[in-house]
Design a protein around this motif. Structure first.
Motif, mmCIF file in Angstrom:
data_model
loop_
_atom_site.group_PDB
_atom_site.id
_atom_site.type_symbol
_atom_site.label_atom_id
_atom_site.label_comp_id
_atom_site.label_asym_id
_atom_site.label_seq_id
_atom_site.Cartn_x
_atom_site.Cartn_y
_atom_site.Cartn_z
ATOM 1 N N MET A 1 0.805 -1.219 0.000
ATOM 2 C CA MET A 1 0.000 0.000 0.000
ATOM 3 C C MET A 1 0.835 1.264 0.000
ATOM 4 S SD MET A 1 -3.124 -0.929 2.603
ATOM 5 C CE MET A 1 -3.948 0.629 2.247
ATOM 6 N N ASN A 2 2.162 1.117 0.252
ATOM 7 C CA ASN A 2 3.054 2.276 0.368
ATOM 8 C C ASN A 2 2.617 3.203 1.499
ATOM 9 O OD1 ASN A 2 4.730 1.476 -1.826
ATOM 10 N ND2 ASN A 2 3.188 2.264 -3.258
ATOM 11 N N ILE A 3 2.282 2.604 2.638
ATOM 12 C CA ILE A 3 1.967 3.372 3.840
ATOM 13 C C ILE A 3 3.130 3.248 4.815
ATOM 14 C CG2 ILE A 3 -0.536 3.144 3.596
ATOM 15 C CD1 ILE A 3 -0.451 0.881 5.653
ATOM 16 N N PRO A 4 3.271 4.168 5.763
ATOM 17 C CA PRO A 4 4.376 4.070 6.735
ATOM 18 C C PRO A 4 4.322 2.756 7.515
ATOM 19 C CG PRO A 4 3.312 6.223 6.863
ATOM 20 C CD PRO A 4 2.462 5.387 5.956
ATOM 21 N N GLY A 5 5.504 2.174 7.745
ATOM 22 C CA GLY A 5 5.604 0.991 8.583
ATOM 23 C C GLY A 5 5.639 -0.330 7.837
ATOM 24 N N GLU A 6 5.571 -0.310 6.496
ATOM 25 C CA GLU A 6 5.533 -1.574 5.762
ATOM 26 C C GLU A 6 6.870 -2.316 5.776
ATOM 27 O OE1 GLU A 6 2.014 -1.577 2.484
ATOM 28 O OE2 GLU A 6 3.781 -0.391 1.948
ATOM 29 N N SER A 7 7.940 -1.657 6.213
ATOM 30 C CA SER A 7 9.248 -2.321 6.290
ATOM 31 C C SER A 7 9.534 -2.893 7.678
ATOM 32 C CB SER A 7 10.353 -1.339 5.905
ATOM 33 O OG SER A 7 10.376 -0.234 6.802
ATOM 34 N N LEU A 8 8.583 -2.813 8.591
ATOM 35 C CA LEU A 8 8.787 -3.329 9.949
ATOM 36 C C LEU A 8 8.855 -4.850 9.960
ATOM 37 C CD1 LEU A 8 6.236 -1.049 11.847
ATOM 38 C CD2 LEU A 8 8.726 -1.021 12.185
ATOM 39 N N ASN A 9 9.547 -5.407 10.959
ATOM 40 C CA ASN A 9 9.547 -6.856 11.157
ATOM 41 C C ASN A 9 8.142 -7.317 11.539
ATOM 42 O OD1 ASN A 9 12.364 -7.034 10.771
ATOM 43 N ND2 ASN A 9 12.745 -6.528 12.925
ATOM 44 N N GLY A 10 7.664 -8.337 10.859
ATOM 45 C CA GLY A 10 6.311 -8.818 11.124
ATOM 46 C C GLY A 10 5.314 -8.422 10.060
ATOM 47 N N HIS B 1 -13.117 -0.422 6.592
ATOM 48 C CA HIS B 1 -11.951 0.140 7.267
ATOM 49 C C HIS B 1 -10.748 0.021 6.323
ATOM 50 C CE1 HIS B 1 -14.549 -0.893 10.727
ATOM 51 N NE2 HIS B 1 -14.000 0.163 11.291
ATOM 52 N N ASN B 2 -9.788 0.922 6.477
ATOM 53 C CA ASN B 2 -8.605 0.884 5.627
ATOM 54 C C ASN B 2 -7.374 1.294 6.432
ATOM 55 O OD1 ASN B 2 -7.826 0.215 2.966
ATOM 56 N ND2 ASN B 2 -7.447 2.368 2.484
ATOM 57 N N PRO B 3 -6.254 0.578 6.289
ATOM 58 C CA PRO B 3 -5.037 0.949 7.031
ATOM 59 C C PRO B 3 -4.437 2.255 6.515
ATOM 60 C CG PRO B 3 -4.941 -1.312 6.212
ATOM 61 C CD PRO B 3 -6.071 -0.644 5.515
ATOM 62 N N VAL B 4 -3.889 3.041 7.429
ATOM 63 C CA VAL B 4 -3.161 4.258 7.036
ATOM 64 C C VAL B 4 -1.722 4.224 7.530
ATOM 65 C CG1 VAL B 4 -5.211 5.708 6.853
ATOM 66 C CG2 VAL B 4 -4.065 5.487 9.065
ATOM 67 N N GLU B 5 -1.425 3.350 8.526
ATOM 68 C CA GLU B 5 -0.054 3.257 9.053
ATOM 69 C C GLU B 5 0.101 1.963 9.851
ATOM 70 O OE1 GLU B 5 3.118 5.755 11.879
ATOM 71 O OE2 GLU B 5 1.015 6.411 11.704
ATOM 72 N N GLY C 1 1.152 -2.713 16.080
ATOM 73 C CA GLY C 1 -0.241 -2.366 15.829
ATOM 74 C C GLY C 1 -0.429 -1.798 14.438
ATOM 75 N N ILE C 2 -1.671 -1.493 14.103
ATOM 76 C CA ILE C 2 -1.983 -0.905 12.804
ATOM 77 C C ILE C 2 -3.051 0.164 13.007
ATOM 78 C CG2 ILE C 2 -3.743 -2.684 12.270
ATOM 79 C CD1 ILE C 2 -2.757 -2.489 9.329
ATOM 80 N N ARG C 3 -2.830 1.328 12.396
ATOM 81 C CA ARG C 3 -3.806 2.420 12.490
ATOM 82 C C ARG C 3 -4.697 2.393 11.257
ATOM 83 N NH1 ARG C 3 -0.619 6.588 13.513
ATOM 84 N NH2 ARG C 3 -1.026 6.540 15.759
#
Length: 466
Positions: free
Chosen positions: A244-253, A340-344, A355-357
């Motif tokens: 989605m190219n949202i912040p946090g997509e490179s996190l472990n998990g 609902h849709n993820p933003v971060e 978590g996911i916002r």
């Protein structure tokens, strides 16, 4: 002629209990017994105009095979199936019959349609378990054709061409054949022993399958032609995951669904002695609403997640997954967060998902797909605690083949361009079908494309001989 069964409802499919199956990877649907299959087959009216056949992408003579089941001629029913499909046990399990053949069934007007998919599965399974008949190897016609990709599209094309006498070699990039049937669809929906048997059936009629062959690296299209092949079918699928190219997509998990399911299905990461690392998360969020999202969510629960959420930007009515898969997911305890849709994606100090916002959505006017466009509701953001996020929002074709083949054009989505419904590409003698052309779609549509291309290849080579 067998007496008709006018029960308005299908014979129910026996299944594992939800609280049992959500802790194992054994097949959920247990299949019809012999008596169940005969009884269900006798619900078919054998309509004169056969609307169900029009709804089948591979044109199975549905009333004919069902009539044979009703008359307890299971071998005859398998022969009818075998005329049109090389993968009947697969189709009977994963084909979306409810939107294709069964949707057109006359019995569905005043009740439930005939369980066509369930009967196809029964016939294929019965034949596999009870028949010792040896396959008949077709007489060679002296011509060679190559197939790139051992997924449903490529295997279908290979099977149809082999039956016409062609010497067919299938080149598969992975170390096992099957494509999405092997790496994408979980064991609890499609046991790999069944996939392997259907592939073996093709090998037994003369199809060569070469694995670990990454076309574009090991061999090029040009080199395959130089090896004496007169035509090539490209059924390389769409295995390149989207994010989605949202912040946090490179996190472990954070996983793509492709990676997550490949580790589980192809590398058996769910087994205690597996050497393949995969996260056994406490709380998992899957983003997406298709069959792949359902597969990922249900797999995560089987790996031990206490809570599994599906986050989808449209409503329950718009979920693109099969109704059966949605129902099974709900029964197994998957929590649906629709609209609902993820933003971060949120992370801790060590770079792990915490978590996911998300933001709430509402449906507006229809978009170019005909579905109502999801619109963000300002000020409605909230967080879901989780330690794993799986992105199941679609895939694209890998550009390796197109980028190494002069004259093979693609569109702006990276899909191969075909000139007609038979799969002819912009390169002479090269045909394509399945997800490599359409982007991610269903197994049976890929099979239909492989079938059409095989017929077109036969016509192309026949004209060259003249």
């Amino acid at each position: 002629m067998a007496e008709k069964n006018m029960d308005p409802k299908k014979c129910p499919m026996p299944v594992q209990e939800p609280d049992v199956r959500n802790k194992n990877f054994d097949e959920v649907a247990l299949g019809y017994t012999y008596d169940m299959a005969i009884n269900e087959a006798r619900r078919c009216l054998n309509c004169k105009n056969r609307p169900c056949v029009e709804g089948c992408p591979v044109s199975i003579r549905i009333p004919d095979f069902i009539e044979r089941v009703a008359n307890e001629d299971i071998d005859g029913a398998f022969e009818v199936l075998n005329e049109s499909t090389s993968l009947p046990a697969v189709c009977g399990r994963v084909c979306p019959q409810e939107t294709q053949c069964e949707q057109r069934c006359v019995r569905g007007i005043k009740g439930e349609p005939v369980g066509i998919g369930r009967l196809e599965r029964f016939v294929a399974d019965y034949h596999r378990e009870n028949s010792d008949a040896k396959p008949v190897i077709p007489q060679s016609n002296g011509h060679k054709v190559a197939v790139i990709g051992a997924g449903p599209s490529g295997l279908t094309a290979a099977g149809d061409l082999a039956k016409l006498g062609y010497k067919v070699t299938v080149y598969e990039a992975l170390h096992v054949a099957g494509g999405v049937l092997s790496y994408g669809i979980p064991e609890f929906r499609l046991p790999k022993a069944i996939v392997n048997k259907e592939i073996q059936n093709l090998i037994d009629i003369g199809v060569d399958v070469e694995t670990n062959m990454v076309i574009g690296k090991v061999l090029t299209i040009d080199e395959i032609f130089e090896m004496g092949n007169e035509a090539i079918f490209v059924g390389s699928g769409a295995g390149l995951p989207r994010f989605m190219n949202i912040p946090g997509e490179s996190l472990n998990g954070v996983y793509s669904a492709n990676e997550f399911l490949t580790r589980i299905n192809l590398m058996k990461a769910y087994k205690p002695d597996s050497k393949t690392p995969i996260q056994h998360a406490k709380k998992t969020v899957v983003v997406g609403g298709g069959n792949v999202a359902m597969d990922a969510a249900r797999s995560a629960m089987r790996l031990g997640s206490d809570e599994v959420y599906i986050v989808y930007r449209r409503g329950m009515e718009e979920l693109p997954a099969r109704n059966e898969e949605i129902e099974h997911a709900e029964e197994e305890g998957i929590i649906f967060k629709t609209l609902h849709n993820p933003v971060e994606i949120l992370g801790d100090e060590e770079g792990n998902v915490k978590g996911i916002r998300c933001i709430k959505m509402e449906l507006g006017e229809p978009d170019e797909s005909g579905r109502r466009r999801p619109i963000e509701v300002p000020g409605s953001e909230f967080e879901i605690e989780c330690d794993c996020v799986i992105m199941a929002i679609g895939t694209s074709p890998n550009p390796l083949i197109s980028s190494t083949t002069p004259g093979l054009d693609t569109n702006n989505r990276g899909c191969l361009i075909t000139k007609d419904d038979n799969g002819l590409t912009t390169r002479d003698g090269v045909y394509a079908g399945g997800d490599a052309v359409t982007g991610a779609a269903t197994v049976i549509l890929a099979m239909g494309a492989g079938k059409s291309a095989a017929a077109a290849i036969d016509e192309y080579i026949s004209k060259r001989k003249m």
